[in-house]
Design a protein around this motif. Structure first.
Motif, PDB file in Angstrom:
ATOM      1  N   LEU A 223     -49.772   2.336  72.257  1.00  0.00           N
ATOM      2  CA  LEU A 223     -50.086   2.571  73.669  1.00  0.00           C
ATOM      3  C   LEU A 223     -51.592   2.673  73.902  1.00  0.00           C
ATOM      4  O   LEU A 223     -52.055   2.508  75.021  1.00  0.00           O
ATOM      5  CB  LEU A 223     -49.416   3.853  74.171  1.00  0.00           C
ATOM      6  N   LEU A 224     -52.344   2.950  72.832  1.00  0.00           N
ATOM      7  CA  LEU A 224     -53.795   3.014  72.963  1.00  0.00           C
ATOM      8  C   LEU A 224     -54.351   1.693  73.500  1.00  0.00           C
ATOM      9  O   LEU A 224     -55.326   1.685  74.265  1.00  0.00           O
ATOM     10  CB  LEU A 224     -54.439   3.341  71.612  1.00  0.00           C
TER      11      LEU A 224
ATOM     12  N   GLY B  74     -56.480   1.194  76.913  1.00  0.00           N
ATOM     13  CA  GLY B  74     -57.762   0.496  76.967  1.00  0.00           C
ATOM     14  C   GLY B  74     -57.792  -0.586  78.031  1.00  0.00           C
ATOM     15  O   GLY B  74     -58.776  -0.726  78.773  1.00  0.00           O
ATOM     16  N   VAL B  75     -56.699  -1.354  78.120  1.00  0.00           N
ATOM     17  CA  VAL B  75     -56.628  -2.408  79.135  1.00  0.00           C
ATOM     18  C   VAL B  75     -56.646  -1.804  80.540  1.00  0.00           C
ATOM     19  O   VAL B  75     -57.335  -2.305  81.439  1.00  0.00           O
ATOM     20  CB  VAL B  75     -55.364  -3.269  78.928  1.00  0.00           C
TER      21      VAL B  75
ATOM     22  N   SER C 263     -41.457   1.294  76.416  1.00  0.00           N
ATOM     23  CA  SER C 263     -40.111   1.057  75.905  1.00  0.00           C
ATOM     24  C   SER C 263     -40.118   0.050  74.749  1.00  0.00           C
ATOM     25  O   SER C 263     -39.480   0.265  73.714  1.00  0.00           O
ATOM     26  CB  SER C 263     -39.222   0.549  77.047  1.00  0.00           C
ATOM     27  N   MET C 264     -40.870  -1.038  74.916  1.00  0.00           N
ATOM     28  CA  MET C 264     -40.937  -2.058  73.860  1.00  0.00           C
ATOM     29  C   MET C 264     -41.607  -1.514  72.602  1.00  0.00           C
ATOM     30  O   MET C 264     -41.161  -1.778  71.484  1.00  0.00           O
ATOM     31  CB  MET C 264     -41.687  -3.284  74.366  1.00  0.00           C
ATOM     32  N   MET C 265     -42.687  -0.746  72.793  1.00  0.00           N
ATOM     33  CA  MET C 265     -43.447  -0.268  71.647  1.00  0.00           C
ATOM     34  C   MET C 265     -42.692   0.768  70.818  1.00  0.00           C
ATOM     35  O   MET C 265     -42.956   0.928  69.629  1.00  0.00           O
ATOM     36  CB  MET C 265     -44.789   0.298  72.106  1.00  0.00           C
ATOM     37  N   ARG C 266     -41.754   1.465  71.419  1.00  0.00           N
ATOM     38  CA  ARG C 266     -40.956   2.414  70.630  1.00  0.00           C
ATOM     39  C   ARG C 266     -39.652   1.781  70.151  1.00  0.00           C
ATOM     40  O   ARG C 266     -38.809   2.460  69.566  1.00  0.00           O
ATOM     41  CB  ARG C 266     -40.685   3.688  71.421  1.00  0.00           C
ATOM     42  N   GLY C 267     -39.501   0.460  70.386  1.00  0.00           N
ATOM     43  CA  GLY C 267     -38.364  -0.267  69.842  1.00  0.00           C
ATOM     44  C   GLY C 267     -37.067  -0.087  70.585  1.00  0.00           C
ATOM     45  O   GLY C 267     -35.988  -0.322  70.016  1.00  0.00           O
ATOM     46  N   ALA C 268     -37.119   0.301  71.851  1.00  0.00           N
ATOM     47  CA  ALA C 268     -35.886   0.481  72.617  1.00  0.00           C
ATOM     48  C   ALA C 268     -35.310  -0.868  73.008  1.00  0.00           C
ATOM     49  O   ALA C 268     -36.034  -1.841  73.200  1.00  0.00           O
ATOM     50  CB  ALA C 268     -36.168   1.316  73.871  1.00  0.00           C
TER      51      ALA C 268
ATOM     52  N   SER D  78     -44.971  -1.988  84.457  1.00  0.00           N
ATOM     53  CA  SER D  78     -45.503  -2.536  83.209  1.00  0.00           C
ATOM     54  C   SER D  78     -45.711  -1.422  82.191  1.00  0.00           C
ATOM     55  O   SER D  78     -45.440  -1.598  80.994  1.00  0.00           O
ATOM     56  CB  SER D  78     -46.818  -3.277  83.455  1.00  0.00           C
ATOM     57  N   GLY D  79     -46.170  -0.256  82.648  1.00  0.00           N
ATOM     58  CA  GLY D  79     -46.344   0.872  81.740  1.00  0.00           C
ATOM     59  C   GLY D  79     -45.041   1.308  81.112  1.00  0.00           C
ATOM     60  O   GLY D  79     -44.962   1.573  79.904  1.00  0.00           O
TER      61      GLY D  79
END
Length: 226
Positions: free
Chosen positions: A177-178, A182-183, A34-39, A28-29
């Motif tokens: 990613l912050l 947190g989660v 990967s999703m958050m940097r738009g890959a 999941s990490g």
């Protein structure tokens, strides 16, 4: 020899249970990074194959560190545990921890040399935590501070795991990613408080619990809040 370690892992570090949890945690990490940097597409499968065993070993090392930290209390109040009853010895556990560190190093450098930095930072915090930051008595008297200082290790593990994606891709860590950090932190709090919530009949002398420290209402409120 083998039967002793089968019993130990069953009682203190169930490999199947931890393996499933850590594999989900690791993948999941990588996906979130990967999703958050738009890959496009899913993370590199090799990243998971390298990061997962390294992360699993880290959680094993945390268990080993607990065996050392709690050895005096366990001998007095929980003599049925593997170390005080003589099933395994602390020097054997230390050898496993060091061997695990060598495997982590090899896995990390085999995938990308730059990953040694987040691994080294994670190791540094782990070592400080295993020494109770050299203020053991002060922390023991403050359960809330003890809780959050020890749960911070999850943030370092998060950064190490996700760096198999963003750092290797040559980008900065995505700011979003912050939220993942947190989660993860609160997941750790839920597990840590939950495993130390006891009914009055389950409380044992010398064994620290959050219900003993904060009362049943306080412990349950903190758990549900997390």
């Amino acid at each position: 020899m083998l039967s002793r370690w089968i019993i130990y892992q069953k009682e203190r570090f169930p490999l199947l249970k931890y393996g499933l949890i850590v594999s989900a945690f690791t993948y999941s990490g990588l996906c979130v990074s990967s999703m958050m940097r738009g890959a496009a597409g899913l993370p590199d499968p090799k990243a998971f194959l390298m990061a997962f065993p390294a992360a699993l070993i880290l959680f094993l090392q945390l268990r080993v560190a607990d065996e050392f930290k709690d050895r005096e209390e366990d001998a007095l109040y929980q003599p049925e545990r593997p170390v005080p009853r003589g099933l395994v010895a602390l020097d054997e556990l230390f050898a496993i921890g060091i061997t695990g560190a060598a495997v982590q190093f090899l896995l990390t450098i085999a995938y990308h040399g730059a990953l040694l930095l987040p691994l080294a930072v994670t190791w540094l915090y782990f070592l400080l935590m295993s020494r109770e930051f050299f203020i053991r008595d002060w922390l023991k008297a403050r359960p809330f501070t003890y809780l959050w200082t020890h749960m911070l290790i999850l943030l370092f593990v998060d950064i190490y795991i996700t760096s198999f994606d963003w750092l290797v891709a040559g980008t900065a860590a995505p700011a979003a990613l912050l939220l993942f950090l947190g989660v993860s932190f609160l997941n750790g709090v839920v597990i840590e408080i939950g495993r130390k919530i006891k009914s009055p009949q389950e409380e044992r002398p010398g064994v620290e619990t959050y219900t003993k420290a904060w009362g049943i209402r306080g412990a349950l409120s903190a758990w549900l809040a997390a």
